[in-house]
Design an enzyme around this catalytic site. Sequence first.
Site, mmCIF file in Angstrom:
data_model
loop_
_atom_site.group_PDB
_atom_site.id
_atom_site.type_symbol
_atom_site.label_atom_id
_atom_site.label_comp_id
_atom_site.label_asym_id
_atom_site.label_seq_id
_atom_site.Cartn_x
_atom_site.Cartn_y
_atom_site.Cartn_z
ATOM 1 N N GLU A 17 1.063 -1.144 -0.067
ATOM 2 C CA GLU A 17 -0.054 0.227 -0.029
ATOM 3 C C GLU A 17 0.894 1.284 -0.013
ATOM 4 O O GLU A 17 1.835 1.307 0.836
ATOM 5 C CB GLU A 17 -0.894 -0.061 1.352
ATOM 6 C CG GLU A 17 -1.841 -1.196 1.312
ATOM 7 C CD GLU A 17 -2.683 -1.224 2.610
ATOM 8 O OE1 GLU A 17 -3.341 -0.232 2.931
ATOM 9 O OE2 GLU A 17 -2.340 -2.072 3.525
ATOM 10 N N LYS A 51 3.942 -0.331 10.043
ATOM 11 C CA LYS A 51 4.093 0.959 9.306
ATOM 12 C C LYS A 51 3.424 2.016 10.351
ATOM 13 O O LYS A 51 3.759 3.474 10.199
ATOM 14 C CB LYS A 51 3.228 0.826 8.009
ATOM 15 C CG LYS A 51 3.603 2.055 7.186
ATOM 16 C CD LYS A 51 3.053 1.693 5.730
ATOM 17 C CE LYS A 51 3.358 0.648 4.863
ATOM 18 N NZ LYS A 51 2.662 0.563 3.708
ATOM 19 N N ARG A 72 5.441 -13.250 9.759
ATOM 20 C CA ARG A 72 6.076 -12.122 9.649
ATOM 21 C C ARG A 72 7.369 -12.002 10.126
ATOM 22 O O ARG A 72 7.769 -12.888 11.112
ATOM 23 C CB ARG A 72 5.058 -10.978 10.080
ATOM 24 C CG ARG A 72 4.636 -11.125 11.369
ATOM 25 C CD ARG A 72 3.804 -9.738 11.886
ATOM 26 N NE ARG A 72 4.502 -8.440 11.413
ATOM 27 C CZ ARG A 72 3.592 -7.288 11.377
ATOM 28 N NH1 ARG A 72 2.251 -7.231 11.675
ATOM 29 N NH2 ARG A 72 4.282 -6.131 11.140
#
Length: 548
Positions: free
Chosen positions: A35, A270, A260
Amino acid sequence: MSETPAAANFIKNIITEDVANGKNSGNVITRFPPEPNGYLHLGHVKSICLNFGMAETFNGYCNLRFDDTNPEKEDAEYMDAIKQDVKWLGFTWKDAHHASDYFPQLLDFAYQLIDKGLAYVDSQDGETIREQRGTLTEPGINSPYRERSVTENREIFDAMVAGDYDDGAHVLRAKIDMTSPNINLRDPVIYRIRHHAHFHAGDQWKVYPMYDYTHCLSDMIEGITHSLCTLEFENNRPLYDWVLDALETPCHPQQIEFSRLNLEYTVLSKRRLIQLVQEGHVDGWDDPRMPTIVGMRRRGITPRALREFCRSIGISKSDGTVAMSHFESIIRDDLNQHATRRMAVLQPLKVTITTLDPSYEQTLSLPNHPQNPNLGTREVPFGNTLYIEQDDYSDEPPRKWKRLAQGQAVRLRGSYVITCDEVIRDDQGKVIELKCSHDPDTLGKNPEGYKPNGVIHWVSAAHALDAEIRQYGLLFNQANPMAAEHFIDTLNTDSLETLHSAKVEPAAREEVGTVYQFERQGYYAIDPDSDTSHLVFNRTVALRDSWK
């Protein structure tokens, strides 16, 4: 990059079996779908290496796709940075797409769901909808608008698309199961009204699709065979599959989740990184203390080291945390092999060699790398006045001291053996200069039976370049910052020490980003803040493992 894929892992095993069985006609097509609402970080590096690596391993290809469904938080700045980061890591995508490129098709699919009775317009506010979703132990409550007719849903959605309603007046929800144990299937919102221009699609859109709805359809449109994502999307997979099945799409990508990346003393969220930047705890996204790709690049970490790090930790379904010592050891091993050597004095102490004439000058040839002759040599000027490290002299040397003390001898790297004869102090008793003599028979060698105390680095006072040294350390003083009530409270207030009076040899001036091993000090990269009269170096990693 052929060295990137790790040894056999469960994803590689799945794809190997798919190819062997002729699934997807033996094709392997992946995608990296960031994104564009922030800069990429170390966690993204793992995903990049996996997606591009698997595609290359199986002779397929990987697309770069910007999942740009939120016009209020996305920006072309982030998009451009993402492209630069992926290229810098050494990967090339086949096609670059935007989810916003598919907005017309996604809108058509939404109408199909309405016509199938599988989507409806809900006119409740967002807080009410959230309350009605229920909890992990209690089922959700059907919206009073859930049974609107297809005709009414179409009419209202038409008006939403036309921009006739304010933000939040209505949403379009998938009609699935409000009693499902998976909350993601409790009639999720798939479209919302946003009167906000889109950085890529312009200002024509008044409704925007939600991420979960968009992602699976974007994968389908691009013909992705294996949609690789991190474990937090595992509970979203049933929705991913439901959308594709409900629309009876011509292909159905397979979503596969992996753990992750978590790294000690680091935050890889983020949202948290944005907070650090916006609140001024760091000096921007490219602050060398940040785990962003731009920050690590500025610090001097190479793409080669990052790819090796991802290869070394492998791919699994189990969450875990990687030790900072492992990350640093990968960086150190990489730079040890490839970084050229230079001499830099971080805390200068003047040395005058009294047995050399003040006008004496000599040029020494020193290797750029002690184990790699292919890296050549450089010329290092030498004179009667030098700088050495303050720590390389002691008034009261401990046992087995290998540096200078009054009456003791030491070798200057690649040069002569000198002996400290006199110590000059200021009014407060601080040592400000050493008067030394040199042995002219010791240039680059030890005469038989001669044993100097040790070897120290130096720079010529007449030729040294002024430099600012930024000694970067850990950004957080707690191994797991997110375990604290407020992660900001774990910030390390000593994460940066700036040395303003350092001296470096003349050969330590190359292009920005060049990384050197400053002998006996550590690895340092030339910072973009440097100019012709003022060099700035960032410490990439210490010379030795301090974790032991």
